[in-house]
Design a protein around this motif. Sequence first.
Motif, short mmCIF file in Angstrom:
data_model
loop_
_atom_site.label_atom_id
_atom_site.label_comp_id
_atom_site.label_asym_id
_atom_site.label_seq_id
_atom_site.Cartn_x
_atom_site.Cartn_y
_atom_site.Cartn_z
N ARG A 180 -13.53 20.83 61.84
CA ARG A 180 -13.64 19.55 61.12
C ARG A 180 -14.04 18.43 62.09
O ARG A 180 -14.85 17.58 61.75
CB ARG A 180 -12.32 19.20 60.45
CG ARG A 180 -11.97 20.11 59.30
CD ARG A 180 -10.68 19.68 58.71
NE ARG A 180 -10.23 20.63 57.72
CZ ARG A 180 -9.29 20.38 56.82
NH1 ARG A 180 -8.71 19.19 56.80
NH2 ARG A 180 -8.93 21.29 55.96
N VAL A 181 -13.43 18.41 63.27
CA VAL A 181 -13.77 17.41 64.27
C VAL A 181 -15.23 17.56 64.68
O VAL A 181 -15.96 16.57 64.82
CB VAL A 181 -12.82 17.50 65.48
CG1 VAL A 181 -13.32 16.65 66.63
CG2 VAL A 181 -11.41 17.10 65.08
N ALA A 182 -15.68 18.81 64.86
CA ALA A 182 -17.08 19.04 65.24
C ALA A 182 -18.03 18.56 64.15
O ALA A 182 -19.05 17.91 64.44
CB ALA A 182 -17.31 20.52 65.52
N LEU A 183 -17.72 18.83 62.87
CA LEU A 183 -18.57 18.37 61.77
C LEU A 183 -18.60 16.84 61.69
O LEU A 183 -19.65 16.24 61.47
CB LEU A 183 -18.08 18.95 60.45
CG LEU A 183 -18.40 20.43 60.22
CD1 LEU A 183 -17.75 20.92 58.94
CD2 LEU A 183 -19.91 20.63 60.15
N ALA A 184 -17.44 16.21 61.87
CA ALA A 184 -17.40 14.74 61.85
C ALA A 184 -18.21 14.17 63.02
O ALA A 184 -18.94 13.20 62.86
CB ALA A 184 -15.96 14.26 61.91
N GLY A 185 -18.10 14.79 64.19
CA GLY A 185 -18.88 14.34 65.35
C GLY A 185 -20.37 14.49 65.14
O GLY A 185 -21.16 13.61 65.50
#
Length: 162
Positions: A13-18
């Motif tokens: 999720r953090v990677a997608l948001a980034g």
Amino acid sequence: MFLVESSLPMNARVALAGIALGTSGLSTGLVSWCAKPYVTKMRRFRPDGAGTAEELELTTYTLTLRPRITKVYDPSFLIETRRPLAKWELAEQITLTEYRTDAVGTNVHPTPGGAETVSETTNERGEVMGRWVVKWGEGGVGTCHEVGHVVRYFNVHEELLQ
């Protein structure tokens, strides 16, 4: 992305948001770079005094739609550019083929080691943000550099050239 229930682990999720934020920032930066030299208004005028060169005033805008007014005191310093999405740029180096004349009509030769302002960029309040300065060498050869922040590239639409 963080509040919706999903089977994705938190690091995904953090990677997608980034990735989403990075893509948004990159596209905004590209739009800014492409649109920055676009001239919305161009004024030509000849200052008082015989033998003075025509001056140009070119208005561009920042990404936040703040006007930047660049006054070019000698249009011979504007040359064709190889930069994409721009037509003119302020020259880094110039050689005078003709000498300018002063108010009396005599030729003015640049003094080697002397410097003069070629262009100034101001903000909407009229505050000078930067200058394009030429330093003269032997034989009328001038090398230019930026002092502060000056708009150097211009994309001038054909309608403004008339």
